[in-house]
Design a protein around this motif. Structure first.
Motif, PDB file in Angstrom:
ATOM      1  N   LEU A 145      11.193  -2.388  -0.803  1.00  0.00           N
ATOM      2  CA  LEU A 145      11.327  -1.816   0.542  1.00  0.00           C
ATOM      3  C   LEU A 145      12.750  -1.327   0.816  1.00  0.00           C
ATOM      4  N   GLY A 146      13.416  -0.877  -0.265  1.00  0.00           N
ATOM      5  CA  GLY A 146      14.815  -0.472  -0.137  1.00  0.00           C
ATOM      6  C   GLY A 146      15.042   0.715   0.791  1.00  0.00           C
ATOM      7  N   ALA A 147      13.998   1.461   1.141  1.00  0.00           N
ATOM      8  CA  ALA A 147      14.174   2.599   2.050  1.00  0.00           C
ATOM      9  C   ALA A 147      14.451   2.124   3.479  1.00  0.00           C
ATOM     10  N   ALA A 148      14.158   0.856   3.756  1.00  0.00           N
ATOM     11  CA  ALA A 148      14.429   0.323   5.107  1.00  0.00           C
ATOM     12  C   ALA A 148      15.874  -0.160   5.188  1.00  0.00           C
ATOM     13  N   ASP A 149      16.491   0.004   6.366  1.00  0.00           N
ATOM     14  CA  ASP A 149      17.845  -0.527   6.546  1.00  0.00           C
ATOM     15  C   ASP A 149      17.802  -2.044   6.664  1.00  0.00           C
ATOM     16  N   LEU A 150      16.683  -2.546   7.186  1.00  0.00           N
ATOM     17  CA  LEU A 150      16.538  -4.001   7.382  1.00  0.00           C
ATOM     18  C   LEU A 150      15.068  -4.359   7.240  1.00  0.00           C
ATOM     19  N   VAL A 151      14.795  -5.473   6.562  1.00  0.00           N
ATOM     20  CA  VAL A 151      13.415  -5.985   6.509  1.00  0.00           C
ATOM     21  C   VAL A 151      13.376  -7.323   7.242  1.00  0.00           C
ATOM     22  N   PRO A 174       4.721  12.320   2.435  1.00  0.00           N
ATOM     23  CA  PRO A 174       4.784  11.948   1.018  1.00  0.00           C
ATOM     24  C   PRO A 174       5.291  10.515   0.841  1.00  0.00           C
ATOM     25  N   ALA A 175       4.575   9.722   0.026  1.00  0.00           N
ATOM     26  CA  ALA A 175       4.980   8.327  -0.192  1.00  0.00           C
ATOM     27  C   ALA A 175       6.333   8.263  -0.894  1.00  0.00           C
ATOM     28  N   ASP A 176       6.640   9.281  -1.733  1.00  0.00           N
ATOM     29  CA  ASP A 176       7.898   9.229  -2.486  1.00  0.00           C
ATOM     30  C   ASP A 176       9.122   9.202  -1.575  1.00  0.00           C
ATOM     31  N   ASP A 177       8.999   9.789  -0.369  1.00  0.00           N
ATOM     32  CA  ASP A 177      10.137   9.798   0.563  1.00  0.00           C
ATOM     33  C   ASP A 177      10.500   8.385   1.030  1.00  0.00           C
ATOM     34  N   GLY A 178       9.559   7.462   0.896  1.00  0.00           N
ATOM     35  CA  GLY A 178       9.826   6.098   1.380  1.00  0.00           C
ATOM     36  C   GLY A 178       9.981   5.086   0.261  1.00  0.00           C
ATOM     37  N   ARG A 179      10.104   5.594  -0.973  1.00  0.00           N
ATOM     38  CA  ARG A 179      10.249   4.662  -2.098  1.00  0.00           C
ATOM     39  C   ARG A 179      11.716   4.585  -2.497  1.00  0.00           C
ATOM     40  N   ALA A 180      12.298   3.405  -2.411  1.00  0.00           N
ATOM     41  CA  ALA A 180      13.663   3.201  -2.884  1.00  0.00           C
ATOM     42  C   ALA A 180      13.758   1.747  -3.306  1.00  0.00           C
ATOM     43  N   HIS A 181      14.120   1.532  -4.563  1.00  0.00           N
ATOM     44  CA  HIS A 181      14.195   0.156  -5.050  1.00  0.00           C
ATOM     45  C   HIS A 181      15.571  -0.427  -4.738  1.00  0.00           C
ATOM     46  N   GLY A 182      15.684  -1.689  -4.914  1.00  0.00           N
ATOM     47  CA  GLY A 182      16.939  -2.367  -4.602  1.00  0.00           C
ATOM     48  C   GLY A 182      16.731  -3.183  -3.360  1.00  0.00           C
ATOM     49  N   PRO A 183      17.313  -4.376  -3.341  1.00  0.00           N
ATOM     50  CA  PRO A 183      17.040  -5.282  -2.225  1.00  0.00           C
ATOM     51  C   PRO A 183      17.668  -4.793  -0.922  1.00  0.00           C
ATOM     52  N   PRO A 184      16.869  -4.603   0.124  1.00  0.00           N
ATOM     53  CA  PRO A 184      17.429  -4.230   1.422  1.00  0.00           C
ATOM     54  C   PRO A 184      17.964  -5.473   2.129  1.00  0.00           C
ATOM     55  N   SER A 239       0.835  -1.200   0.000  1.00  0.00           N
ATOM     56  CA  SER A 239       0.000   0.000   0.000  1.00  0.00           C
ATOM     57  C   SER A 239       0.873   1.254   0.000  1.00  0.00           C
ATOM     58  N   ASP A 240       0.309   2.357  -0.474  1.00  0.00           N
ATOM     59  CA  ASP A 240       0.995   3.655  -0.408  1.00  0.00           C
ATOM     60  C   ASP A 240       1.371   3.993   1.028  1.00  0.00           C
ATOM     61  N   THR A 241       0.484   3.606   1.954  1.00  0.00           N
ATOM     62  CA  THR A 241       0.722   3.915   3.371  1.00  0.00           C
ATOM     63  C   THR A 241       2.080   3.386   3.819  1.00  0.00           C
ATOM     64  N   THR A 242       2.456   2.204   3.314  1.00  0.00           N
ATOM     65  CA  THR A 242       3.747   1.617   3.690  1.00  0.00           C
ATOM     66  C   THR A 242       4.888   2.585   3.370  1.00  0.00           C
ATOM     67  N   PHE A 243       4.823   3.183   2.179  1.00  0.00           N
ATOM     68  CA  PHE A 243       5.915   4.076   1.765  1.00  0.00           C
ATOM     69  C   PHE A 243       5.865   5.401   2.525  1.00  0.00           C
ATOM     70  N   GLU A 244       4.640   5.853   2.822  1.00  0.00           N
ATOM     71  CA  GLU A 244       4.518   7.069   3.639  1.00  0.00           C
ATOM     72  C   GLU A 244       5.175   6.838   5.003  1.00  0.00           C
ATOM     73  N   LEU A 245       4.907   5.664   5.582  1.00  0.00           N
ATOM     74  CA  LEU A 245       5.469   5.365   6.906  1.00  0.00           C
ATOM     75  C   LEU A 245       6.988   5.211   6.849  1.00  0.00           C
ATOM     76  N   LEU A 246       7.479   4.622   5.746  1.00  0.00           N
ATOM     77  CA  LEU A 246       8.944   4.447   5.634  1.00  0.00           C
ATOM     78  C   LEU A 246       9.644   5.806   5.568  1.00  0.00           C
ATOM     79  N   GLY A 247       9.031   6.753   4.809  1.00  0.00           N
ATOM     80  CA  GLY A 247       9.613   8.101   4.726  1.00  0.00           C
ATOM     81  C   GLY A 247       9.626   8.754   6.098  1.00  0.00           C
ATOM     82  N   MET A 248       8.511   8.593   6.809  1.00  0.00           N
ATOM     83  CA  MET A 248       8.396   9.166   8.159  1.00  0.00           C
ATOM     84  C   MET A 248       9.418   8.504   9.099  1.00  0.00           C
ATOM     85  N   ALA A 249       9.578   7.188   8.944  1.00  0.00           N
ATOM     86  CA  ALA A 249      10.495   6.436   9.818  1.00  0.00           C
ATOM     87  C   ALA A 249      11.938   6.883   9.622  1.00  0.00           C
TER      88      ALA A 249
END
Ligand SMILES: Cc1cc2nc3c(=O)[nH]c(=O)nc-3n(C[C@H](O)[C@H](O)[C@H](O)COP(=O)(O)OP(=O)(O)OC[C@H]3O[C@@H](n4cnc5c(N)ncnc54)[C@H](O)[C@@H]3O)c2cc1C
Length: 321
Positions: free
Chosen positions: A53-59, A159-169, A17-27
């Motif tokens: 989920l590349g915006a996360a340091d760890l999944v 913004p969801a864009d702040d939490g969008r980053a491709h590439g395997p985390p 969901s978009d919410t996931t990326f919004e939360l990742l940007g916030m995180a």
């Protein structure tokens, strides 16, 4: 308790969901305040989701294909396991149908301080949450102490864009914890697309309670016809039977993202915003200059919707010749 920020990745029908990326940007912003990392919990889900989920340091993955669909019992237990393993300072969950189940479950089971309806979070010595209550009419600040805590965040708060980053985390797997199996997923019931599929329209003329009564819906219909748009509405209009259910935009209706969303007499309650916030251009007309819809609109007009409808219909008709 560490300094990490944990985001619960939400997905439905194979899509994050978009919410996931919004939360990742916030995180990420919060992690820079706490000096910790951004961790995402992916319960169920597949490798494609992981790679988004590349915006996360760890999944932390729990279940993969073993957990195909949302089940509050299974997801609740899985989230407890992730929190026990990672000891985050703040857990971020979307204030969505799934998130409402999970946040309260986690708060009770893991004994975490909790706040809902969040639109902003600051993490200094204390975690301070700003929540939007009464459909956006009041903002409340809650000090949750130093943590650990769980915060459920309204859609559209970052913004969801702040939490969008491709590439395997980096990722690690956790086993699915056993549960009593009292709740079973039966089937997903999608809202029907009906007479007009409002999710497929380029332009929507959306009306809210400001329209006043059923007979005046035709004012919006005339504008929609002139523009080549479809009429959509907020939930009170559907509940009152002024528009069919298939025209409802929002949390318990349909999610739309047209090129133009003209919001007439809609206050901008979080449940409505959730369904239309990704529209390319939002124009709001409201008599109340403090209406929350103006916080989301690209263009706003403090005016009576009937004046605007009448004039705009005339101009469009004239232009068409
Ligand atoms: C679990 C749950 C799910 C929900 N799901 C949805 C959902 O899917 N979709 C949804 O929309 N809501 C949903 N809601 C309801 C939501 O909380 C709001 O109550 C609803 O969105 C408010 O609709 P509104 O903006 O039309 O009405 P109001 O909040 O009453 O706003 C009417 C607005 O019209 C303005 N106005 C009045 N007269 C005029 C005029 N002549 N010209 C211009 N402006 C005028 C007023 O200033 C006001 O801002 C849900 C609520 C819950 C609890």
């Amino acid at each position: 308790m560490g300094n990490d920020i944990l985001v619960v990745a939400e997905h439905l029908g194979g899509t994050l969901s978009d919410t996931t990326f919004e939360l990742l940007g916030m995180a990420k912003k919060l992690a820079s305040q706490t000096g910790g990392s951004t961790v995402a919990a992916l319960i169920g889900g597949d490798d494609t989701m992981l790679s988004q989920l590349g915006a996360a340091d760890l999944v932390v993955r729990v279940g993969g294909g073993e957990i195909a669909d949302f089940n509050p019992e299974v997801h609740g237990a899985a989230l407890e396991a992730v929190v026990a393993a990672k000891q985050p300072r703040i857990v971020l969950i979307g204030y969505t149908s799934m998130g409402m189940d999970l946040a309260s479950h986690l708060a009770v089971k893991a004994d975490l301080a909790a706040a809902s309806f969040a639109i902003g979070i600051e993490a200094g010595d204390s975690v301070v949450v700003t929540s939007q209550l009464y459909g956006g009419k009041m903002n409340v600040t809650t000090d949750l102490g130093s943590g650990p805590c769980v915060v459920s965040v309204l859609a559209g708060s970052a913004p969801a864009d702040d939490g969008r980053a491709h590439g395997p985390p980096a990722s690690e797997d956790l086993a699915v914890p056993p549960t009593a199996g009292k709740i079973r997923f039966r089937r997903l019931i999608e809202p029907e697309a009906g007479d007009v599929d409002i999710t497929a329209q380029d332009m929507l003329v959306a009306i809210g309670r400001g329209i006043g009564n059923k007979d005046d819906v035709e004012v919006a219909e005339a504008l929609a016809e002139a523009l080549g748009a479809a009429v959509a509405g907020s939930r009170p209009l559907i509940d009152a039977g002024w528009l069919p259910k298939t025209r409802q935009v929002g949390k318990s209706g349909l999610k739309v993202s047209p090129k133009l969303y003209l919001a007439l007499g809609i206050s901008g309650a979080p449940e409505h915003i959730e369904g239309m916030k990704s529209s390319s251009t939002i124009i709001a007309v409201n008599t109340d200059k403090h209406a929350p819809i103006f916080n989301f609109a690209h263009y706003g007009m403090v005016a009576d919707l009937f004046d605007v409808c009448e004039e705009l219909t005339e101009i469009v008709e004239e232009k068409k010749g």
